[in-house]
Design a protein around this motif. Sequence first.
Motif, PDB file in Angstrom:
ATOM      1  N   SER A  98       9.919  32.298  62.937  1.00  0.00           N
ATOM      2  CA  SER A  98       8.174  31.309  62.887  1.00  0.00           C
ATOM      3  C   SER A  98       8.750  30.168  61.435  1.00  0.00           C
ATOM      4  CB  SER A  98       7.621  31.688  63.268  1.00  0.00           C
ATOM      5  OG  SER A  98       6.973  33.125  62.072  1.00  0.00           O
ATOM      6  N   CYS A  99       9.055  28.830  62.293  1.00  0.00           N
ATOM      7  CA  CYS A  99       8.236  28.226  61.283  1.00  0.00           C
ATOM      8  C   CYS A  99       8.676  26.847  60.983  1.00  0.00           C
ATOM      9  CB  CYS A  99       9.906  27.694  59.926  1.00  0.00           C
ATOM     10  SG  CYS A  99      11.036  27.716  61.855  1.00  0.00           S
ATOM     11  N   PHE A 100       8.028  25.704  60.575  1.00  0.00           N
ATOM     12  CA  PHE A 100       7.442  24.266  60.499  1.00  0.00           C
ATOM     13  C   PHE A 100       6.624  23.777  61.082  1.00  0.00           C
ATOM     14  CE2 PHE A 100      12.888  24.254  61.914  1.00  0.00           C
ATOM     15  CZ  PHE A 100      12.687  24.123  60.374  1.00  0.00           C
ATOM     16  N   TYR A 101       5.184  25.307  61.211  1.00  0.00           N
ATOM     17  CA  TYR A 101       3.921  24.063  61.141  1.00  0.00           C
ATOM     18  C   TYR A 101       3.626  25.005  60.466  1.00  0.00           C
ATOM     19  CZ  TYR A 101       0.506  22.842  64.546  1.00  0.00           C
ATOM     20  OH  TYR A 101      -0.586  22.350  65.081  1.00  0.00           O
ATOM     21  N   HIS A 102       2.663  26.146  60.594  1.00  0.00           N
ATOM     22  CA  HIS A 102       2.006  27.081  59.751  1.00  0.00           C
ATOM     23  C   HIS A 102       2.691  27.718  59.086  1.00  0.00           C
ATOM     24  CE1 HIS A 102      -1.909  26.364  62.952  1.00  0.00           C
ATOM     25  NE2 HIS A 102      -1.662  25.270  62.078  1.00  0.00           N
ATOM     26  N   ASP A 103       2.503  29.315  58.942  1.00  0.00           N
ATOM     27  CA  ASP A 103       3.400  29.977  58.051  1.00  0.00           C
ATOM     28  C   ASP A 103       4.610  30.511  58.417  1.00  0.00           C
ATOM     29  OD1 ASP A 103       0.872  31.232  56.405  1.00  0.00           O
ATOM     30  OD2 ASP A 103       0.187  30.740  58.095  1.00  0.00           O
ATOM     31  N   ALA A 104       5.725  29.854  57.738  1.00  0.00           N
ATOM     32  CA  ALA A 104       7.163  30.647  58.415  1.00  0.00           C
ATOM     33  C   ALA A 104       7.430  32.001  58.377  1.00  0.00           C
ATOM     34  CB  ALA A 104       8.007  29.099  57.518  1.00  0.00           C
ATOM     35  N   GLU A 135       8.918  28.928  69.566  1.00  0.00           N
ATOM     36  CA  GLU A 135       8.287  27.917  70.709  1.00  0.00           C
ATOM     37  C   GLU A 135       9.736  27.684  70.947  1.00  0.00           C
ATOM     38  OE1 GLU A 135       6.255  25.295  67.808  1.00  0.00           O
ATOM     39  OE2 GLU A 135       7.885  24.606  67.274  1.00  0.00           O
ATOM     40  N   LYS A 136       8.909  26.515  71.774  1.00  0.00           N
ATOM     41  CA  LYS A 136      10.025  25.446  72.625  1.00  0.00           C
ATOM     42  C   LYS A 136      10.295  23.981  71.627  1.00  0.00           C
ATOM     43  CE  LYS A 136      10.897  27.622  76.919  1.00  0.00           C
ATOM     44  NZ  LYS A 136      12.440  27.683  77.219  1.00  0.00           N
ATOM     45  N   PRO A 137      10.792  23.739  71.267  1.00  0.00           N
ATOM     46  CA  PRO A 137      10.643  22.704  70.335  1.00  0.00           C
ATOM     47  C   PRO A 137      10.267  21.173  70.832  1.00  0.00           C
ATOM     48  CG  PRO A 137      11.761  24.139  69.118  1.00  0.00           C
ATOM     49  CD  PRO A 137      11.621  24.263  70.704  1.00  0.00           C
ATOM     50  N   SER A 158       4.875  11.425  59.909  1.00  0.00           N
ATOM     51  CA  SER A 158       5.398  12.858  60.481  1.00  0.00           C
ATOM     52  C   SER A 158       6.593  12.805  61.836  1.00  0.00           C
ATOM     53  CB  SER A 158       3.368  13.537  61.699  1.00  0.00           C
ATOM     54  OG  SER A 158       3.818  12.634  62.804  1.00  0.00           O
ATOM     55  N   ILE A 159       7.010  11.409  62.077  1.00  0.00           N
ATOM     56  CA  ILE A 159       7.858  11.585  62.927  1.00  0.00           C
ATOM     57  C   ILE A 159       9.270  11.902  62.481  1.00  0.00           C
ATOM     58  CG2 ILE A 159       9.288   9.360  63.267  1.00  0.00           C
ATOM     59  CD1 ILE A 159       7.524  10.808  66.065  1.00  0.00           C
ATOM     60  N   GLN A 160       9.181  11.179  61.007  1.00  0.00           N
ATOM     61  CA  GLN A 160      10.452  11.692  59.818  1.00  0.00           C
ATOM     62  C   GLN A 160      11.512  13.091  60.408  1.00  0.00           C
ATOM     63  OE1 GLN A 160      11.591   9.761  56.707  1.00  0.00           O
ATOM     64  NE2 GLN A 160       9.752   7.879  57.015  1.00  0.00           N
ATOM     65  N   SER A 182      14.690  15.009  61.426  1.00  0.00           N
ATOM     66  CA  SER A 182      15.143  16.157  60.057  1.00  0.00           C
ATOM     67  C   SER A 182      15.082  17.358  60.540  1.00  0.00           C
ATOM     68  CB  SER A 182      15.010  15.836  59.351  1.00  0.00           C
ATOM     69  OG  SER A 182      13.365  15.721  58.600  1.00  0.00           O
ATOM     70  N   GLU A 183      13.996  17.632  61.240  1.00  0.00           N
ATOM     71  CA  GLU A 183      14.213  19.548  61.440  1.00  0.00           C
ATOM     72  C   GLU A 183      13.831  20.055  63.024  1.00  0.00           C
ATOM     73  OE1 GLU A 183      10.692  20.418  58.101  1.00  0.00           O
ATOM     74  OE2 GLU A 183      12.263  20.554  57.263  1.00  0.00           O
ATOM     75  N   LYS A 184      12.436  19.206  63.672  1.00  0.00           N
ATOM     76  CA  LYS A 184      11.599  20.221  64.115  1.00  0.00           C
ATOM     77  C   LYS A 184      12.265  20.526  65.545  1.00  0.00           C
ATOM     78  CE  LYS A 184       7.024  19.836  62.063  1.00  0.00           C
ATOM     79  NZ  LYS A 184       6.069  18.541  61.922  1.00  0.00           N
ATOM     80  N   LEU A 185      13.307  18.931  65.669  1.00  0.00           N
ATOM     81  CA  LEU A 185      13.996  18.671  67.020  1.00  0.00           C
ATOM     82  C   LEU A 185      15.528  19.325  66.172  1.00  0.00           C
ATOM     83  CD1 LEU A 185      12.588  16.011  68.343  1.00  0.00           C
ATOM     84  CD2 LEU A 185      12.855  17.810  69.091  1.00  0.00           C
TER      85      LEU A 185
END
Lengths: 81, 581
Positions: free
Chosen positions: B7-13, B67-69, B94-96, B100-103
Motif C-alpha cells: 500500500s502506498c501513495f495516499y496514507h501510510d505506505a 487499490e485500483k489506481p 496534485s495532478i503531477q 509521475s507515480e500514482k498512475l
Amino acid sequence: MAGKNVAKRAYGGFLWLSGKLRDMINFIILSAVYFLGIGLTSVFAKLFGKRFLNVKKGRARSYWVKKPAYNEKKEDFLNQF
Amino acid sequence: MYILGISCFYHDAAAFLIRDGLPVAGAAEERFTRKKHDTSFPINAINYCLKEAGISADLLSYVAFYEKPVLKFERVLSQHLETFPKSWVTFCTSIQSWISEKLRVESIIRKKLRYRGKIFFIEHHLCHAASCFFVSPFKRAAILAVDGVGEWATTSIGIGSDNRISLKKEIVFPHSIGLLYSTATAHLGFKVNNDEYKVMGLSAYGKPRYYNNFKKIIDIKEDGSFALDMSYFDYPFGKKMPGRKYIMEFGPIRKKGEPITKMHMDIAASLQKVTEEAIFKIISNLRKESGEENLCIAGGVALNSVANGKILKKSGFKKIFIQPAAGDDGASLGAAYFTWNFILKKKRTYVMDSASWGPSFSDNEIKKFLDDKGIKYNRYRSASALIKDVSKRILAGKVVGWFQGRMEWGPRALGNRSILANPRIPEMKEILNSKVKHREEFRPFAPAVPAWLARRYFECDFPVPIPADFMLMVYPIKKDKQKLIPAVTHIDGTGRLQTIRRFQNPLYYDLIMQFGRDSKVPILINTSFNIRGEPIVCTPEDAYKCMMGTGIDCTVMGSFFVERKNNLRDAWDSEGVSRNE
Ligand SMILES: [Fe+2]
C-alpha cells in the motif's frame, strides 16, 4: 576557499531559480490543460445536466448504493480499473 | 508460495509478505525512513520483508496492490469536473503526482523490485475487508469497511464466508464519515490523517452541545446510510477541508498555538457522538440484514477505539474482530490475503492474534551497536533477573524504554517498542507528558493488563475481544478501581487498554505480572516508544536516540540495560527539534 564558497552559493541559487522556473512553467501548462480540458468538458456536460459527483441533497429513503456483483475471474484483478 | 501486498501513495505506505497463507513479515515504511505517515513507495519495508523471508523479489509468486489506481483517478477527475473552476490550484498541484507515480504503479513496482510476475490490483475496500475477515477467527462474519475514501467507496458492508467476501452495498464519495472526522480535525487545529485520535481523546472533555449543528450537516437514515450536506465542505476541490458554511457554524479554525477551549472540546464531543450514531446504525442494520453474529471492521474509522468499545453492547453482534493495522497500512495485508484466499481460492489457515511482524534485533546485534557507539550498559543474566529489576524501577517511578522482539504491525506499540511506567502514581501522566512525550495534556495513556485480569479492573466485553489486545477498544474503568490507576484513567473514567495473553509476548506479560506482585496492581502504563512527531522506534539506534533526547530514565534492549544518566554525553533535546505542530 572563499571563491569556492561563492561558486557553491551561486550554484545553489541557480538550482533554486531553475526549480522555481520549472514549477511556474508546469503550472502554466497544467492551467491550460485544466481550463481547456476539464473546464470545457465540465461546462458542456453540465449544460446537458450531467453531474460528476452526487453532491445534491436528495430526499432518498436510503443512501446505500447496491454494489454490482464482481467478476471472480483472476484476470480481472490484473486490471487497474 | 510468496505473496507481497503493497500500500502506498495516499496514507501510510506499508508492505506485508505471506508464505502459503501464513505471515512472514510486515511493516510501515515510516519506521525505516523516520518520516511519520510516509506515503512513498515502501521500498525499505519491502526489502525488510524479503530479507526476513531470505528471498529476492524474483521468488515472489504474486504482488498485490491495495487499490485500483485508474478507478481512483476517475474519481479525482470527477471531482475536478464537478467543482470547476474552484479546483484549479488543487488540480495544478496534485495532478503531477498522478502522472509521475500514482498512475505508474505497475512500472514502479517492476522497476524497483525487478519483478516480472503478475501484479493484482484489488479494490481498496475489498482489501480492507480481506485484511480483517481473512485473518479473523470467524468462519462467517458481517463486514464493515469504513474510511476516508478508497476509489469511490467510503463505507462498504458485506459478508465473509470461508474464503469468499461479498461486499453488497456502499456509500460513495463525497459522503464520508472519515472525511467528516478529518474536516473537524482540521477545523480544531490538528493535522489531518494524523491527529484524528487526538480529537477522539479530546471528545471526553466536552459536552455534545454542537450535536444538532452536526445533524444539519449529516443526514443519517435508520438503515445507517448517510449523506453529507456538501455546501459545508471544501474537500472535493480544495486543500482546506472545512468550507465557509462549516466555519460559520462552528467558529473560526483553531490556529497553531492557540489554546484549546471548552468550545473545541464540545465540538469534539459532538463529532464523536454523531460519528458513533452513524456507525452504530450501520452496524445494527448490518446485524439485522445479515443475520450474522460476528463482525469484522476495517478502515481508518475502525481505529476509533471509543466507538469500538461500545459496538457489542449496542449492535447485538456477539463477537468482533479488528486487525491491528486497521488503516491503509493494513490494506497491504488485505491485498496479500485477498490474493491467497479469494483469487487463488486457498483455505484460510491463520488467525491474527499477534502484531509482532516487524524487524527484530538479536542480543549480538544490540551488543555490537552498544559497543560500537561506546555506550555504557549492563547485561541481565536471566529473564527473571531482568523482570524483577525492571518492575522494581517502574515501581520507584522510573520511566522505562522497552525494546524487545519484533516491532509491532500497526500504529500501536504493544510491548515490543513501548515506554513503560507506573500507573499508580497520580503525577505520572504529567511526568510522561512533560519529560518524555511532550504532548498535549488532554491525551490519555494506555493501561496494559493481562487479558484474564481485565474484568477485575475494566467493564469490558466478555470474553475479552482480540482487538483489545491491539489497543483498539476503550472501556470504562470500574469506579472502585479508578483511584488505583489514576495515571491511566481518562477524564470520563475510561481507559484504552491493551490486554495481553502470555503466548503473545511472554517477557512483557511476565513483567506485568511481576509488577502486579510488587505493587498489588498488575497494570502498566504502555505508551509508544517515540519522540513527538516521529514514528515509533524501529532499531536499537532509534531507541537509544529517543531515550537520550527525552526524559526516559533507562531502556531495556533485549537483555541489555542502558541508563540515561550514565551516557549523558549523548544527551540532546528532542523537544527543540520536534517536527510536530
Ligand atoms: Fe482506506
